[in-house]
Design a protein around this motif. Structure first.
Motif, PDB file in Angstrom:
ATOM      1  N   VAL A 183       0.930  -1.163  -0.017  1.00 24.51           N
ATOM      2  CA  VAL A 183      -0.153   0.612  -0.117  1.00 24.51           C
ATOM      3  C   VAL A 183       0.676   1.418  -0.318  1.00 24.51           C
ATOM      4  O   VAL A 183       1.098   1.329   0.706  1.00 24.51           O
ATOM      5  CB  VAL A 183      -0.686  -0.238   1.063  1.00 24.51           C
ATOM      6  N   VAL A 184       0.319   2.463  -0.587  1.00 24.71           N
ATOM      7  CA  VAL A 184       1.156   3.031  -0.937  1.00 24.71           C
ATOM      8  C   VAL A 184       0.382   4.511  -0.756  1.00 24.71           C
ATOM      9  O   VAL A 184      -0.709   4.701  -1.031  1.00 24.71           O
ATOM     10  CB  VAL A 184       2.690   3.328  -2.752  1.00 24.71           C
ATOM     11  N   LEU A 185       0.823   4.869   0.078  1.00 22.89           N
ATOM     12  CA  LEU A 185       0.532   6.771   0.931  1.00 22.89           C
ATOM     13  C   LEU A 185       1.202   7.351   0.619  1.00 22.89           C
ATOM     14  O   LEU A 185       2.103   7.461   1.118  1.00 22.89           O
ATOM     15  CB  LEU A 185       0.162   6.096   2.546  1.00 22.89           C
ATOM     16  N   ASN A 186       0.458   8.591   0.523  1.00 25.53           N
ATOM     17  CA  ASN A 186       1.358   9.877   0.987  1.00 25.53           C
ATOM     18  C   ASN A 186       0.530  10.589   2.225  1.00 25.53           C
ATOM     19  O   ASN A 186      -1.016  10.724   1.937  1.00 25.53           O
ATOM     20  CB  ASN A 186       0.783  11.154  -0.340  1.00 25.53           C
ATOM     21  N   VAL A 187       0.520  11.152   3.061  1.00 30.65           N
ATOM     22  CA  VAL A 187       1.015  11.568   4.509  1.00 30.65           C
ATOM     23  C   VAL A 187       0.794  12.503   4.697  1.00 30.65           C
ATOM     24  O   VAL A 187       2.415  13.231   4.411  1.00 30.65           O
ATOM     25  CB  VAL A 187       1.211  10.845   5.742  1.00 30.65           C
ATOM     26  N   ALA A 188       0.461  13.752   5.890  1.00 31.88           N
ATOM     27  CA  ALA A 188       0.289  15.103   6.292  1.00 31.88           C
ATOM     28  C   ALA A 188       0.119  15.328   7.708  1.00 31.88           C
ATOM     29  O   ALA A 188      -0.653  14.473   7.494  1.00 31.88           O
ATOM     30  CB  ALA A 188       0.469  16.207   5.189  1.00 31.88           C
ATOM     31  N   CYS A 226      -8.765  20.301  -2.372  1.00 29.80           N
ATOM     32  CA  CYS A 226      -7.424  20.800  -1.719  1.00 29.80           C
ATOM     33  C   CYS A 226      -6.824  19.760  -2.636  1.00 29.80           C
ATOM     34  O   CYS A 226      -7.137  18.564  -1.924  1.00 29.80           O
ATOM     35  CB  CYS A 226      -7.246  21.028  -0.347  1.00 29.80           C
ATOM     36  N   GLY A 227      -5.892  19.430  -3.172  1.00 26.41           N
ATOM     37  CA  GLY A 227      -5.296  18.339  -3.949  1.00 26.41           C
ATOM     38  C   GLY A 227      -4.253  18.003  -2.892  1.00 26.41           C
ATOM     39  O   GLY A 227      -4.216  16.530  -3.064  1.00 26.41           O
ATOM     40  N   ARG A 228      -2.678  18.296  -2.950  1.00 26.17           N
ATOM     41  CA  ARG A 228      -1.574  17.489  -1.835  1.00 26.17           C
ATOM     42  C   ARG A 228      -2.009  17.291  -0.566  1.00 26.17           C
ATOM     43  O   ARG A 228      -2.908  18.779   0.146  1.00 26.17           O
ATOM     44  CB  ARG A 228      -0.410  17.954  -1.561  1.00 26.17           C
ATOM     45  N   PRO A 229      -1.567  16.569   0.725  1.00 24.47           N
ATOM     46  CA  PRO A 229      -2.237  15.798   1.849  1.00 24.47           C
ATOM     47  C   PRO A 229      -1.696  17.210   2.698  1.00 24.47           C
ATOM     48  O   PRO A 229      -2.683  17.973   3.163  1.00 24.47           O
ATOM     49  CB  PRO A 229      -1.209  15.289   2.112  1.00 24.47           C
ATOM     50  N   GLU A 230      -0.221  17.814   2.252  1.00 22.26           N
ATOM     51  CA  GLU A 230      -0.009  19.368   2.712  1.00 22.26           C
ATOM     52  C   GLU A 230      -0.894  20.249   2.975  1.00 22.26           C
ATOM     53  O   GLU A 230      -0.950  21.172   3.957  1.00 22.26           O
ATOM     54  CB  GLU A 230       1.158  19.739   2.373  1.00 22.26           C
ATOM     55  N   THR A 231      -1.342  20.105   1.823  1.00 22.75           N
ATOM     56  CA  THR A 231      -2.074  21.450   1.596  1.00 22.75           C
ATOM     57  C   THR A 231      -2.934  21.182   2.142  1.00 22.75           C
ATOM     58  O   THR A 231      -4.228  22.323   2.754  1.00 22.75           O
ATOM     59  CB  THR A 231      -2.977  21.715  -0.038  1.00 22.75           C
ATOM     60  N   ALA A 232      -4.022  20.632   2.088  1.00 20.80           N
ATOM     61  CA  ALA A 232      -4.854  19.609   2.954  1.00 20.80           C
ATOM     62  C   ALA A 232      -5.417  20.167   4.012  1.00 20.80           C
ATOM     63  O   ALA A 232      -6.327  20.428   4.958  1.00 20.80           O
ATOM     64  CB  ALA A 232      -5.976  18.265   2.691  1.00 20.80           C
ATOM     65  N   ALA A 233      -4.050  19.038   4.878  1.00 17.39           N
ATOM     66  CA  ALA A 233      -4.332  20.076   6.709  1.00 17.39           C
ATOM     67  C   ALA A 233      -3.817  21.723   7.006  1.00 17.39           C
ATOM     68  O   ALA A 233      -4.459  21.596   7.899  1.00 17.39           O
ATOM     69  CB  ALA A 233      -2.658  18.888   6.632  1.00 17.39           C
ATOM     70  N   GLU A 234      -3.150  22.076   5.849  1.00 19.56           N
ATOM     71  CA  GLU A 234      -2.903  23.398   6.402  1.00 19.56           C
ATOM     72  C   GLU A 234      -4.304  24.221   6.017  1.00 19.56           C
ATOM     73  O   GLU A 234      -4.268  25.343   7.008  1.00 19.56           O
ATOM     74  CB  GLU A 234      -1.543  23.889   5.366  1.00 19.56           C
TER      75      GLU A 234
END
Length: 275
Positions: free
Chosen positions: A5-10, A207-215
């Protein structure tokens, strides 16, 4: 299987605008993703949430089972109980988490919570709250004594009925298949108590990237008042999970996503649609 499983996480935690100390703590090290919200004031709440994170930190970087999660919860409860005994006001912590586990040879999320920190699933444009709050307000809603639409205005809605380190520390848990393209959000009530589920859904959609969504989520909570500490973990499943078809349906491996299974001595409840 979970190794595929490949994840992108923020992950992001913020003290907010009204508190002097951040009593939240986060852990985001695959296969365990966790938010803990400490209670007990500046001299104990931060210690309690950190103790929860430390109890689970040893699980990072290796495959885990439901037994591993249960043992970590027991360690967390013992540690927080010890902290509570040293402070006149006591101490406790909520916890909400998602852990990658293998079930019947297929990657699943073992989602669990104690208290009112939450786990959501965002898929397509839909938002589902996977956890159920352990709070006085939610219990009154479940008992039919309070209408869901009146919950936001109920003065005691945030009174916690379960917490790590408290007399009732039982976790509720659900086994949910991992789906390619889904986005999980784990958050403290510093987010969900400030902005609506619809605002959360819209933010995760836009929001696209997890970092953008978290912020963006933290920023919106602060714009709404920022009265509590705010912690979020955003997890995108890139590949390695089950495939959702173009018409919004999923293959047979996803049947349990709407008939969830309790794995940690918790109760069985259906996935609930946020909004």
């Amino acid at each position: 299987m979970t190794q595929g499983v490949v994840l992108n996480v923020a992950a992001l935690t913020d003290v907010g605008l009204k508190r002097a100390v951040n009593e939240d703590a986060v852990l985001a090290e695959s296969p365990i993703f966790l938010v803990a919200d400490g209670m007990g004031g500046h001299d104990a709440g931060d210690k309690a949430s950190i103790a929860v994170v430390e109890a689970f930190a040893t699980l990072g970087g290796s495959a885990v089972t439901t037994a591993d999660i249960g043992a970590a919860l027991a360690r967390a409860n013992e540690a927080v109980s010890s902290i509570a005994a040293q402070h006149a006001r006591g101490a406790g912590s909520t916890v909400a988490a998602a852990a990658l586990v293998e079930h019947d040879g297929v990657p699943h999320w073992l989602v669990f919570n104690v208290g009112d920190s939450r786990v959501y699933r965002h898929l397509g444009s839909a938002l589902d709250q996977l956890t159920v709050d352990h709070s006085l307000g939610q219990e009154l809603v479940d008992a039919g004594e309070l209408r869901p639409e009146n919950l936001a205005g109920f003065a005691q809605r945030n009174v916690i009925t379960r917490a790590v380190g408290a007399a009732d520390s039982v976790a509720d848990s659900w086994l949910v298949p991992v789906i390619d393209g889904e986005r999980l959000l784990i958050c403290s009530d510093g987010l969900s108590g400030e902005i609506s589920d619809e605002s959360i859904r819209a933010t995760l959609t836009m929001c696209g990237r997890p970092e953008t969504a978290a912020e963006a989520l933290v920023r919106r909570a602060k714009e709404a008042g920022g009265r509590d500490n705010i912690s979020v973990i955003v997890i995108d499943v890139v590949s390695g999970g089950a495939i959702a078809s173009g018409d919004g349906t999923t293959d047979s491996r996803l049947a349990s996503a709407v008939r969830t299974e309790s794995m940690l001595e918790g109760t069985t409840v259906p996935v609930r649609r946020g909004g």
